[in-house]
Scaffold this motif. Structure first.
Motif, PDB file in Angstrom:
ATOM      1  N   THR A  72       0.831  -1.027  -0.246  1.00  0.00           N
ATOM      2  CA  THR A  72      -0.054  -0.073   0.077  1.00  0.00           C
ATOM      3  C   THR A  72       0.942   1.357   0.145  1.00  0.00           C
ATOM      4  N   HIS A  73       2.316   1.419   0.659  1.00  0.00           N
ATOM      5  CA  HIS A  73       3.056   2.362   0.608  1.00  0.00           C
ATOM      6  C   HIS A  73       4.376   1.873   1.492  1.00  0.00           C
ATOM      7  N   HIS A  74       5.116   2.906   1.363  1.00  0.00           N
ATOM      8  CA  HIS A  74       6.495   2.486   1.875  1.00  0.00           C
ATOM      9  C   HIS A  74       7.048   2.394   3.202  1.00  0.00           C
ATOM     10  N   HIS A  75       6.071   2.854   4.083  1.00  0.00           N
ATOM     11  CA  HIS A  75       6.326   3.132   5.497  1.00  0.00           C
ATOM     12  C   HIS A  75       6.992   1.673   6.093  1.00  0.00           C
ATOM     13  N   VAL A  76       7.854   1.736   7.172  1.00  0.00           N
ATOM     14  CA  VAL A  76       8.521   0.660   7.464  1.00  0.00           C
ATOM     15  C   VAL A  76       7.562  -0.281   8.106  1.00  0.00           C
ATOM     16  N   ASP A  77       6.509  -0.023   8.926  1.00  0.00           N
ATOM     17  CA  ASP A  77       5.628  -1.128   9.327  1.00  0.00           C
ATOM     18  C   ASP A  77       4.789  -1.559   8.250  1.00  0.00           C
ATOM     19  N   PRO A  90      11.623 -15.565  -3.007  1.00  0.00           N
ATOM     20  CA  PRO A  90      11.882 -14.680  -4.113  1.00  0.00           C
ATOM     21  C   PRO A  90      10.592 -14.124  -5.074  1.00  0.00           C
ATOM     22  N   VAL A  91       9.489 -13.592  -4.366  1.00  0.00           N
ATOM     23  CA  VAL A  91       8.047 -13.576  -5.362  1.00  0.00           C
ATOM     24  C   VAL A  91       8.411 -12.288  -5.820  1.00  0.00           C
ATOM     25  N   PRO A  92       7.553 -12.044  -6.738  1.00  0.00           N
ATOM     26  CA  PRO A  92       7.483 -10.568  -7.311  1.00  0.00           C
ATOM     27  C   PRO A  92       6.869  -9.477  -6.343  1.00  0.00           C
ATOM     28  N   VAL A  93       7.445  -8.182  -6.349  1.00  0.00           N
ATOM     29  CA  VAL A  93       6.604  -7.273  -5.295  1.00  0.00           C
ATOM     30  C   VAL A  93       6.360  -6.174  -6.235  1.00  0.00           C
ATOM     31  N   TYR A  94       5.146  -5.696  -6.071  1.00  0.00           N
ATOM     32  CA  TYR A  94       4.402  -4.703  -6.673  1.00  0.00           C
ATOM     33  C   TYR A  94       3.982  -3.487  -5.651  1.00  0.00           C
ATOM     34  N   GLY A  95       4.334  -2.372  -6.158  1.00  0.00           N
ATOM     35  CA  GLY A  95       3.740  -1.315  -5.454  1.00  0.00           C
ATOM     36  C   GLY A  95       3.992   0.225  -6.185  1.00  0.00           C
ATOM     37  N   HIS A  96       3.546   1.410  -5.703  1.00  0.00           N
ATOM     38  CA  HIS A  96       3.784   2.708  -6.573  1.00  0.00           C
ATOM     39  C   HIS A  96       5.124   2.788  -6.945  1.00  0.00           C
ATOM     40  N   PRO A  97       5.511   3.618  -7.853  1.00  0.00           N
ATOM     41  CA  PRO A  97       7.003   3.704  -8.313  1.00  0.00           C
ATOM     42  C   PRO A  97       7.495   4.467  -7.282  1.00  0.00           C
ATOM     43  N   ASN A  98       6.682   5.335  -6.623  1.00  0.00           N
ATOM     44  CA  ASN A  98       7.391   6.172  -5.507  1.00  0.00           C
ATOM     45  C   ASN A  98       7.872   5.546  -4.126  1.00  0.00           C
ATOM     46  N   VAL A 101      12.867   4.399  -3.967  1.00  0.00           N
ATOM     47  CA  VAL A 101      13.653   5.088  -3.320  1.00  0.00           C
ATOM     48  C   VAL A 101      13.789   4.634  -1.786  1.00  0.00           C
ATOM     49  N   TRP A 102      12.574   4.494  -1.128  1.00  0.00           N
ATOM     50  CA  TRP A 102      12.508   4.086   0.125  1.00  0.00           C
ATOM     51  C   TRP A 102      12.983   2.800   0.393  1.00  0.00           C
ATOM     52  N   LEU A 103      12.520   1.859  -0.624  1.00  0.00           N
ATOM     53  CA  LEU A 103      12.849   0.587  -0.483  1.00  0.00           C
ATOM     54  C   LEU A 103      14.377   0.340  -0.502  1.00  0.00           C
ATOM     55  N   ARG A 104      14.883   0.747  -1.512  1.00  0.00           N
ATOM     56  CA  ARG A 104      16.212   0.756  -1.916  1.00  0.00           C
ATOM     57  C   ARG A 104      17.138   1.185  -0.732  1.00  0.00           C
ATOM     58  N   ASP A 149      13.747  -3.563  -3.936  1.00  0.00           N
ATOM     59  CA  ASP A 149      13.147  -3.144  -4.958  1.00  0.00           C
ATOM     60  C   ASP A 149      11.806  -3.565  -5.329  1.00  0.00           C
ATOM     61  N   LEU A 150      11.097  -2.718  -6.124  1.00  0.00           N
ATOM     62  CA  LEU A 150      10.056  -3.440  -6.734  1.00  0.00           C
ATOM     63  C   LEU A 150      10.193  -4.251  -8.080  1.00  0.00           C
ATOM     64  N   ASP A 151       9.141  -5.299  -8.355  1.00  0.00           N
ATOM     65  CA  ASP A 151       9.448  -5.856  -9.711  1.00  0.00           C
ATOM     66  C   ASP A 151       8.324  -5.410 -10.657  1.00  0.00           C
ATOM     67  N   GLY A 152       7.345  -4.562 -10.040  1.00  0.00           N
ATOM     68  CA  GLY A 152       6.478  -3.906 -11.003  1.00  0.00           C
ATOM     69  C   GLY A 152       5.713  -2.786 -10.275  1.00  0.00           C
ATOM     70  N   GLU A 153       5.240  -1.718 -11.170  1.00  0.00           N
ATOM     71  CA  GLU A 153       4.723  -0.672 -10.568  1.00  0.00           C
ATOM     72  C   GLU A 153       3.115  -0.621 -10.823  1.00  0.00           C
ATOM     73  N   LEU A 154       2.503   0.164  -9.816  1.00  0.00           N
ATOM     74  CA  LEU A 154       0.908  -0.053  -9.766  1.00  0.00           C
ATOM     75  C   LEU A 154       0.786   1.593  -9.646  1.00  0.00           C
ATOM     76  N   LEU A 155      -0.251   1.938 -10.880  1.00  0.00           N
ATOM     77  CA  LEU A 155      -0.695   3.230 -10.717  1.00  0.00           C
ATOM     78  C   LEU A 155      -2.401   3.392 -10.891  1.00  0.00           C
TER      79      LEU A 155
END
Length: 330
Positions: A72-77, A90-98, A101-104, A149-155
């Motif tokens: 849903t978003h990048h916050h640590v919790d 190692p499954v794919p991870v999807y989220g907003h492109p923003n 930077v927080w994941l990396r 990092d993300l494997d796919g972006e969601l908008l």
């Protein structure tokens, strides 16, 4: 399947994990579809990883049965356990492109994060002894978050991969990466921290992705997305914290009314003369500002953004410090 509320939500199970933060436990969701999906993960602790595996086991699954993770978003919790899960599966991870930077959490971003918040807090008038919260926040990210990092972006409007019937709703404000997931067939929204029953989500100040761009004004953005959700046919919101919400328009009205009251409080605080941003924080949160300086500054700055945008107050700069005054002063 065990429902998350008295109103049955098909194919969705809530798993509650502890956090070390004042907001309390976080909800992550196991969603059945073409792919078994985990929405959010909880913060990065060994206790949470063991508890997640136990909760999956009680439902007849293991970590290795997960087929994808959606954020849903990048916050640590909400993202912290990614590294532990991906190490095992190692499954794919999807989220907003923003989120990226927080994941990396690379050094370039950490340096920009530190520079942005240090300058922002200095200009807001926050004393040096409280600006240490920036360093603590960085340490918290390093301790409780992930390095992936993300494997796919969601908008906005995208269909969620592997989950037929679910689509993405952008709900920025609490975070610039925030998205929610809506299923029209039964009017369910998995809403992350956008809509929470027992507390108002703080619209947090974030550094812009591009250092040459001005920062986003998150409270105004948050209100717009609350209103968007209030106008949607939603029967139930499965939240990132606490119990489900079953009357979205009423809760949105309460949140907007609270914001109006807060704005009025600020106008009264500056009636007798200009105040720095931090002086307004102290007046609004006479004890809380010491224990939660970043949160109280974010909330105050958001309401000041709102009042300035409306033309209700003026923002000026005095020796490098932002001050705020009523429009009626000379």
């Amino acid at each position: 399947m065990k429902p998350v509320t008295k109103k049955k939500v098909d194919g969705v199970e809530r798993i509650e994990l502890p956090t070390p933060f004042p907001v309390g436990p976080v909800n992550v969701y196991l969603v059945q579809g073409e792919k078994l999906t985990l929405i959010d993960t909880g913060p990065n602790t060994a206790e949470n990883f063991d508890l997640l595996k136990q909760e999956l086991s009680t439902r007849g699954y293991s970590i290795h049965d997960l087929e994808q993770i959606v954020l849903t978003h990048h916050h640590v919790d909400h993202v912290g356990l990614l590294d532990r899960i991906l190490l095992d599966n190692p499954v794919p991870v999807y989220g907003h492109p923003n989120c990226r930077v927080w994941l990396r959490q690379d050094k370039k971003f950490a340096d920009w994060y530190l520079r942005f918040y240090t300058t922002f807090l200095e200009r807001f008038g926050v004393p040096a002894e409280l600006r240490g919260g920036v360093y603590l926040a960085l340490k918290m990210m390093d301790k409780y978050s992930c390095h992936t990092d993300l494997d796919g972006e969601l908008l906005e409007g995208d269909r969620v991969p592997g989950l037929p019937g679910w689509r993405v709703i952008e709900t920025k404000g609490h975070a610039q990466s925030h998205i929610s997931f809506y299923r029209a067939s039964d009017k369910v929204l998995i809403g992350g921290d956008h809509i929470i029953k027992h507390i108002s989500s703080n619209a947090l100040i974030e550094p812009p992705a591009d250092p040459d761009q001005p920062r986003v004004k998150p409270l105004m953005q948050y209100h717009e997305n609350l209103i968007k959700c209030a106008h949607m046919p939603i029967d139930i919101v499965l939240s990132g914290h606490g119990e489900p919400v079953e009357n979205v328009p009423q809760l949105v009205s309460e949140r907007l009314n609270h914001a109006q009251k807060r704005a009025q409080d600020i106008k009264e605080i500056i009636q007798d003369g200009p105040k720095s941003g931090f002086e307004i924080v102290q007046a609004l949160f006479p004890t809380k500002y010491q224990s939660e300086p970043m949160l109280t500054v974010s909330e105050t700055a958001g309401h000041l953004d709102l009042l300035v945008e409306r033309g209700d107050i003026l923002e000026e700069e005095d020796n490098g410090i932002l001050t705020y005054r009523t429009c009626l002063e000379g």
